[in-house]
Structure formats: C-alpha cells, structure tokens
Design a protein around this motif. Structure first.
Motif, mmCIF file in Angstrom:
data_model
loop_
_atom_site.group_PDB
_atom_site.id
_atom_site.type_symbol
_atom_site.label_atom_id
_atom_site.label_comp_id
_atom_site.label_asym_id
_atom_site.label_seq_id
_atom_site.Cartn_x
_atom_site.Cartn_y
_atom_site.Cartn_z
ATOM 1 N N THR A 178 -29.298 108.575 -31.664
ATOM 2 C CA THR A 178 -27.969 108.151 -32.119
ATOM 3 C C THR A 178 -27.020 109.339 -32.241
ATOM 4 O O THR A 178 -25.821 109.221 -31.937
ATOM 5 C CB THR A 178 -28.078 107.423 -33.467
ATOM 6 N N THR A 179 -27.527 110.486 -32.675
ATOM 7 C CA THR A 179 -26.680 111.685 -32.780
ATOM 8 C C THR A 179 -26.190 112.124 -31.408
ATOM 9 O O THR A 179 -25.014 112.488 -31.236
ATOM 10 C CB THR A 179 -27.460 112.830 -33.457
ATOM 11 N N GLU A 180 -27.068 112.099 -30.399
ATOM 12 C CA GLU A 180 -26.646 112.428 -29.029
ATOM 13 C C GLU A 180 -25.576 111.452 -28.545
ATOM 14 O O GLU A 180 -24.608 111.843 -27.882
ATOM 15 C CB GLU A 180 -27.850 112.414 -28.091
ATOM 16 N N SER A 181 -25.783 110.194 -28.859
ATOM 17 C CA SER A 181 -24.789 109.182 -28.492
ATOM 18 C C SER A 181 -23.453 109.468 -29.164
ATOM 19 O O SER A 181 -22.387 109.392 -28.539
ATOM 20 C CB SER A 181 -25.302 107.798 -28.883
ATOM 21 N N LEU A 182 -23.487 109.820 -30.451
ATOM 22 C CA LEU A 182 -22.261 110.121 -31.201
ATOM 23 C C LEU A 182 -21.508 111.300 -30.589
ATOM 24 O O LEU A 182 -20.274 111.270 -30.472
ATOM 25 C CB LEU A 182 -22.618 110.422 -32.662
ATOM 26 N N ILE A 183 -22.236 112.335 -30.175
ATOM 27 C CA ILE A 183 -21.598 113.513 -29.567
ATOM 28 C C ILE A 183 -20.844 113.110 -28.297
ATOM 29 O O ILE A 183 -19.717 113.556 -28.047
ATOM 30 C CB ILE A 183 -22.662 114.590 -29.251
ATOM 31 N N ILE A 184 -21.451 112.251 -27.493
ATOM 32 C CA ILE A 184 -20.812 111.800 -26.246
ATOM 33 C C ILE A 184 -19.538 111.023 -26.548
ATOM 34 O O ILE A 184 -18.476 111.264 -25.951
ATOM 35 C CB ILE A 184 -21.794 110.948 -25.416
ATOM 36 N N PHE A 185 -19.608 110.079 -27.499
ATOM 37 C CA PHE A 185 -18.440 109.232 -27.791
ATOM 38 C C PHE A 185 -17.324 110.032 -28.467
ATOM 39 O O PHE A 185 -16.143 109.724 -28.272
ATOM 40 C CB PHE A 185 -18.862 108.045 -28.656
ATOM 41 N N GLU A 186 -17.681 111.042 -29.252
ATOM 42 C CA GLU A 186 -16.648 111.900 -29.833
ATOM 43 C C GLU A 186 -15.937 112.694 -28.748
ATOM 44 O O GLU A 186 -14.726 112.909 -28.799
ATOM 45 C CB GLU A 186 -17.278 112.849 -30.859
ATOM 46 N N GLU A 187 -16.687 113.125 -27.729
ATOM 47 C CA GLU A 187 -16.074 113.836 -26.602
ATOM 48 C C GLU A 187 -15.133 112.921 -25.824
ATOM 49 O O GLU A 187 -14.080 113.351 -25.345
ATOM 50 C CB GLU A 187 -17.169 114.381 -25.682
ATOM 51 N N LEU A 188 -15.512 111.648 -25.712
ATOM 52 C CA LEU A 188 -14.690 110.680 -24.974
ATOM 53 C C LEU A 188 -13.561 110.096 -25.835
ATOM 54 O O LEU A 188 -12.660 109.443 -25.299
ATOM 55 C CB LEU A 188 -15.566 109.539 -24.449
ATOM 56 N N GLY A 189 -13.619 110.297 -27.155
ATOM 57 C CA GLY A 189 -12.603 109.726 -28.040
ATOM 58 C C GLY A 189 -12.720 108.217 -28.170
ATOM 59 O O GLY A 189 -11.724 107.520 -28.384
ATOM 60 N N ASP A 190 -13.944 107.673 -28.056
ATOM 61 C CA ASP A 190 -14.193 106.230 -28.148
ATOM 62 C C ASP A 190 -14.431 105.877 -29.622
ATOM 63 O O ASP A 190 -15.565 105.917 -30.126
ATOM 64 C CB ASP A 190 -15.418 105.871 -27.298
ATOM 65 N N HIS A 191 -13.345 105.509 -30.348
ATOM 66 C CA HIS A 191 -13.425 105.310 -31.792
ATOM 67 C C HIS A 191 -14.341 104.154 -32.181
ATOM 68 O O HIS A 191 -15.032 104.219 -33.207
ATOM 69 C CB HIS A 191 -12.026 105.079 -32.367
#
Length: 696
Positions: A178-191
């Motif tokens: 889940t942390t890896e997933s969070l890092i990706i979505f933060e990079e993409l700006g997917d709120h």
C-alpha cells in the motif's frame, strides 16, 4: 429498442449454418460492438440468446488480423460473460486472451486479463488466487513504458494486493504494497486514490495495534476529502469520523470515542441516508459510554436501539458485536443468565457470518460467564485460535511463495529461513562475481581491440613512411643513375672522341696508304664509340657490370690506343698472380673509367711525354696508380673540374679513396685505394690463398 433486438436475433438465427462473408475490419469491429452491447443491455432476452451474441462476436473477433484490436474485443467479450455471471464462459475467454497476449507480448492486454480474473476470484472469496493474479497483472504493467497510465495501473494493482494482504492479516506485506501504491499516486496527483491508500494504511496500522499511526493516516485521509471531485464528500466525512472514533475506542480512549460517535448519532441525515453507518456508530457509542462513564442505563438504551436497527435493515455483519456488548452490560448488571443467553446468540451470528475475531471474543466472554461450560468454551477458544493462526500462517506462506517470484519482494520477505538467506547471499555473490568477470573480460577485449587499432595505425603510418622513403630512394636512384650516365659519357665517350679527334688531326696531314688505313681504323673506332653509347644507355643493372670480361686486356687496349693517338709513351703494369676478371663488376668498370679519364686529362692538359698505369693487390686492398711527367698543377688552388669530381665519385662508389699528388713542373700522380671485392663467394683472403697455392 425491443423490436430492434428481436429482429437482430432473427437475423442471427437465420444466418446459423451459412458461410460467413468477408467484412472489412471497420465493419467487423462495429458488428462486434453491436453484439456485445446487445448481450449486456438486452435484459428482456433469454440468457442463452445473450450468450449467443457473445459467441458470435468472439468468432468474428478471432478473424481480425490486428492483434491489439482483436485482444481488445476479446477482453470486452470476457467481461461481458462475467456480467452475465457465466463463470465458465468468462474463464474460458479470459484464458484465451491471456495466451494470445503472452504470445504477442502485449503486456497491457495481458495485465488487464489478470486484473479481470483477480476481481472475479475476489468476488467469490478466493482471495489467495486473486492476490496471485493481481501480482501477475502488476508484473505485466511493470513491463510497459513508464507513463502516467502505466504508473496508475501499477499503483492500483499494488493497492489491491495490499487490501488482500490485510484481509489475511499479513500486515507487514500489506503496509509495503500500500505504501508503494501511495507513492505512485502522490507522484501522479491522484487525490481519490491517495485518500483510499491512507484509509487502507489506517486499517493496517490498527491491525498492528499502532493506534497513533492509524489515527495519523485517517486524519490525512480526512484532509484529502476536500480536494476530491466527488458528490459523496459528506458521506466520506461521516465514514472518516467513524474510523477515527473507532481508533479511540480500540485504544480505550472512551471519552474521545464518545465525542466523535455522538456527532454521528446526533446527525439526522446519517440515520436517513446511511442507516448501516448510523447503527454501527450507535453500537460503538453505547459501548464507549458503558466503558467510560459507566452510564449503564444510557448504554443499555442505545445498544437496544442499535440491535433493533440492525434487525430492521438486515445488517447481520455487526449484530454479533452489538450483542456481545449487550451481553457485557447484562453481566455488569448481574443478570448472568441473560448475559449468557445473549452471548450465545452473538456466537451463533459470528459463526454464520464467518467472523472469527468476534467468535474468539465471544468464546472468551462465555468462558468467564458460563461457569458450567467454561472448560468447553475454553477448549473451543483454544482450538479456534490455533486454527486461525494456522490458516494465517498458511496464507502468509502462500503470499511468501508468490512474492518469491520477483527478486524485489525476495529481499523484503522476512519469512525466509537462515538457510535460504545464506543461499540467496551466495547466489547474489556469484551473480556479482559473474558480472565482474564479464566486465573484466569485456574491458580486456576492448583494450585489446584499442591496442590492435593503435598498432594498425602505427603500421599504416610506417607503411606510409616506407612509401615516402622508397619514393625518396627512387628519386635518389634516379639522380645517381643520371650521375653515372653522365660520368660514363664524360669518362668513356668523350675520352674516346678526344683520342680519335687528335689522331684524325694528325692523319689529315698525311695522304699515304698507311694514313688511309689508319683513317679506316678510326672510323671503326667511331663505330665502337657509338656502340659504347648504346651500351651505356642500357647499363641499368648490376648484370651489365658483371659482363665486363677480359679486364686487363681492356686496360691494355685502352693504354695502347691512347699511346697511338696521342704520341705519348704509355706503359701499363699489374700483378700477374691476381685473378683480375674475378673482381666485382663495379670495381672493374669504375677502375677502367678512372684510368680512361686520367689518361685523357694527361693528354689534354699535362703536355707530358710519358704516362704510367699500375695495378697492385696487397692485404685485400687494390692500389691503382696513374702517373705522368707533365706540367702538373697546384691542387690547392682553383676549383676541381668535372673530370676530377667524377674520379672522386667513382672512388667513393667503391668505398675507396682517391689522392692527387701534383705540382707545377712536377707532373701528376693519381692514387686510388679500394677494398677488393669478388664475384660470388670469393674474397681477398681466398684469392690470396689460391695464389699462394699456385705459387707453391
């Protein structure tokens, strides 16, 4: 719309058994889309008819040449089977798509097929297999070029993997995914997905009893709600508040929990719009009041209301928890019989809903309440607890085996034994050694190649220099040959012509028969000069010199001719014991020219009466002497003429020296010293040895 699909069905039925006609790709795609839409939307048609649409569309899709378009259609057909709840049709089509995608290395289509299958298995509760296909989908998406789409797909798979890992209480693995997933979505700006990741991380942290971390994640999720472009913001805020309140409850912070739950329970909109959330909040609030303020009456009233709401909405998932709290209140009031009765009802509900955690809590509660059956409840608690632990271990081991398929997860797997870890380190060491050896050999090969290219450049440079040197030597040879021809013409031809000229001048004053005969001889001599000029022009190699035979005879004829033509008394002496014809051709021809040029100078310039020519061999050195008794000249004054320079040049060609001894009124003596060279393998010492043997 209904008539349209009925007509379409009739057309399909009539077309069965007939050979399909070739349709352009654009029309094929249009027809496939029509059949898929008809299968999905025609709820009024029989299920078999709708499946027939999908079967026809699949047959047409398999005939499309373009792999990407074909797989796109087949994927949509697979999902249409899933929507019709045709498990067999979905699985069969999904497997065909997977094989085609893997064969064509179409990683996006392959990943989406794994994703569809994972969602299907998750909906049926086959969570471990669903995890495997989520991870397979992630690996397929990971092979796509990096862009926002492929990154989003990877993040979504990681989130789904983390959700399943949390379900099996593999909290460490769930937190990593889940942390890896969070890092990706933060990079993409997917709120929206950042919000979901924080929510899931809050659940995971609570499962690990890390209440502070859980509360931190839930608060982050609450802050993100305002950034979401969603019409459900209010409902999300209610859910977020319930999550925060539950953390306080689990952490025994009952007053804070009551405060958060009271805001939810007192909101009339929640009861009308989200009755499940309302009932759950009321259950938790009653327990917070009971454990915190010890207000048993209010807690009893609230829990009764919550149980009634659950019954009215058929929400059985939380009913076991509500009745457990109710049983604890009865026990606190001293009504043990009622407490045992309600606890048994709750235990039955926990078993029906497969809520093992609640089941354990109730067995532990009954062990303390039901003294008659305490041992039985305790044994059941122990057996169930061991069973749950074993299942959790089995699931975690299965996740570990799945994670072992990738090198990255191998390094994070804490379940590896010491032996496996050692072998992993050995394998890594061998791999690094192999890489190092490869780099060394590659570098060595590269260095050898550079050295070879450098040597080749040096060789090319040397060849170029040799070509320049050869050309220079060629030019030098040309100059030397020109000089030689000049010397030959000067020393030989001009000398003969001078002699003939002087002799002819003397004969012009005579008219007797002897003079006529001598004129004829001179004419023949001119012909010889002509032949000599021709010979000089062809003397371009050493073989010409070696053809100079009868060396001494030639010198005698030369001396006699000059004597006869000039009136000067000439004499010639030489060692009889020397094999003069065995001398090197260069020595013979140059010696002959030196004698010829020297006598010519004596005739022309010396005004002498006598001339002497001598040839001797001593200690491997040849000594040639030409002497006259003429007027002489001062060798230290004036410039030497071309004749004297030619004499010096010829002596140097034979590695010899030329010395001129002259003075006014004292005549001239020319001495040439040169090493004796012989044709073939003979040398001066051999010649002297032969002469000694002959003399003996």
């Amino acid at each position: 719309m209904k008539n349209k699909y009925i007509i379409l069905v009739l057309i399909l039925l009539c077309a069965c058994g007939k050979q399909a006609t070739v349709v352009p790709v654009s029309k094929e795609s249009e027809q496939i889309n029509t059949w898929i839409d008809a299968s999905r939307d025609s709820t009024h048609l029989p299920l078999e008819t709708r499946k027939g649409f999908l079967s026809q569309s699949a047959d047409l899709a398999f005939g499309i040449a373009n792999d990407t378009i074909r797989l796109d259609h087949l994927s949509r057909i697979s999902l249409a089977y899933k929507r019709l709840e045709d498990s067999l049709g979905f699985r069969q089509m999904n497997q065909r798509v997977l094989k085609l995608a893997a064969r064509g290395k179409l990683y996006k289509a392959e990943g989406e097929s794994h994703w569809d299958l994972a969602s299907f298995l998750k909906s049926y509760g086959v969570m471990d297999s669903a995890y495997y296909h989520y991870q397979s989908a992630y690996r397929s998406f990971d092979r796509l070029p990096i862009d926002s789409t492929s990154l989003s797909l990877r993040g979504r798979m990681l989130y789904s993997m983390g959700d399943i890992q949390d379900y099996f209480k593999d909290y460490l693995g769930a937190e990593i995914s889940t942390t890896e997933s969070l890092i990706i979505f933060e990079e993409l700006g997917d709120h929206w997905r950042i919000y979901n990741c924080n929510n899931l991380l809050g659940v995971i942290a609570l499962g690990m009893n890390n209440h502070e971390k859980s509360l931190e994640y839930y608060k982050r999720a609450g802050e993100l709600i305002q950034k979401l472009d969603s019409s459900d913001k209010i409902a999300l805020e209610w859910q977020n508040k319930n999550n925060i309140a539950f953390v306080f409850l689990e952490n025994s912070q009952y007053e804070k929990a009551e405060m958060e739950y009271s805001e939810l329970v007192e909101n009339p909109n929640i009861r009308a719009e989200k009755p499940v959330l309302f009932a759950r909040a009321m259950t938790s609030m009653s327990y917070s009041i009971f454990k915190g303020k010890k207000n048993v009456e209010l807690a009893h009233e609230l829990i009764d209301e919550a149980i009634g709401i659950n019954d009215s909405i058929g929400f059985s998932m939380d009913q076991a928890r509500a009745k457990q709290y109710h049983a604890e209140i009865f026990a606190f009031l001293g009504d043990t019989a009622q407490a045992v009765h309600v606890a048994n009802e709750a235990l039955l509900l926990a078993k029906e809903t497969s809520n093992n955690d609640q089941n354990l809590e109730l067995l532990r509660l009954l062990t303390g309440l039901d003294s008659k059956n305490a041992v039985a409840h305790s044994n059941k608690y122990y057996d169930l607890n061991e069973k749950i632990k074993e299942e959790e271990r089995t699931k975690r081991d299965k996740f570990a085996r799945i994670r072992l398929e990738t090198d990255e997860v191998i390094q994070r797997n804490e379940a590896l034994t010491r032996g496996k870890l050692i072998w992993t380190l050995v394998a890594i060491g061998l791999l690094l050694s192999a890489i190092a050896l490869y780099i060394i050999f590659t570098q060595r090969a590269s260095n050898n190649k550079l050295k070879f290219e450098q040597k080749q450049q040096e060789a090319n440079k040397e060849i170029y220099n040799l070509m320049l040197s050869q050309r220079g030597k060629f030019e030098e040879g040309k100059k030397l040959e020109k000089k030689r021809v000049s010397e030959e013409l000067h020393d030989s031809v001009l000398g003969d012509l001078l002699s003939i000229s002087m002799f002819m001048g003397a004969l012009n004053e005579q008219n007797d028969e002897s003079a006529v005969e001598q004129r004829a001889q001179m004419i023949e001599k001119l012909r010889e000069v002509e032949e000599e000029i021709r010979t000089i022009s062809h003397e371009m190699n050493k073989a010409s010199y070696e053809k100079f035979y009868n060396f001494i005879v030639s010198l005698e004829e030369l001396v006699e001719t000059i004597e006869a033509s000039s009136g000067i008394e000439c004499s010639f002496t030489y060692d009889d014991d020397v094999e003069w014809d065995a001398l090197d051709g260069d020595i013979k021809i140059n010696s002959y020219r030196i004698v010829q040029e020297s006598l010519k100078n004596s005739v022309k310039h010396a005004q002498c009466k006598q001339a002497l020519v001598a040839f001797k061999l001593s200690d491997g050195m040849l000594a040639l002497t030409i002497q006259d008794d003429g007027v002489g000249f001062d060798v230290n004054k004036g410039r030497n003429g071309i004749g004297l320079r030619n004499l010096t040049s010829r002596a140097e060609k034979m590695n010899g020296t030329l010395h001129v001894d002259s003075g006014k009124g004292n005549g001239t003596t020319i001495t040439v010293q040169m090493p004796a060279k012989y044709i073939g393998s003979q040398n001066p010492s051999d010649m002297e040895g032969q002469m000694q043997m002959q003399n003996a």
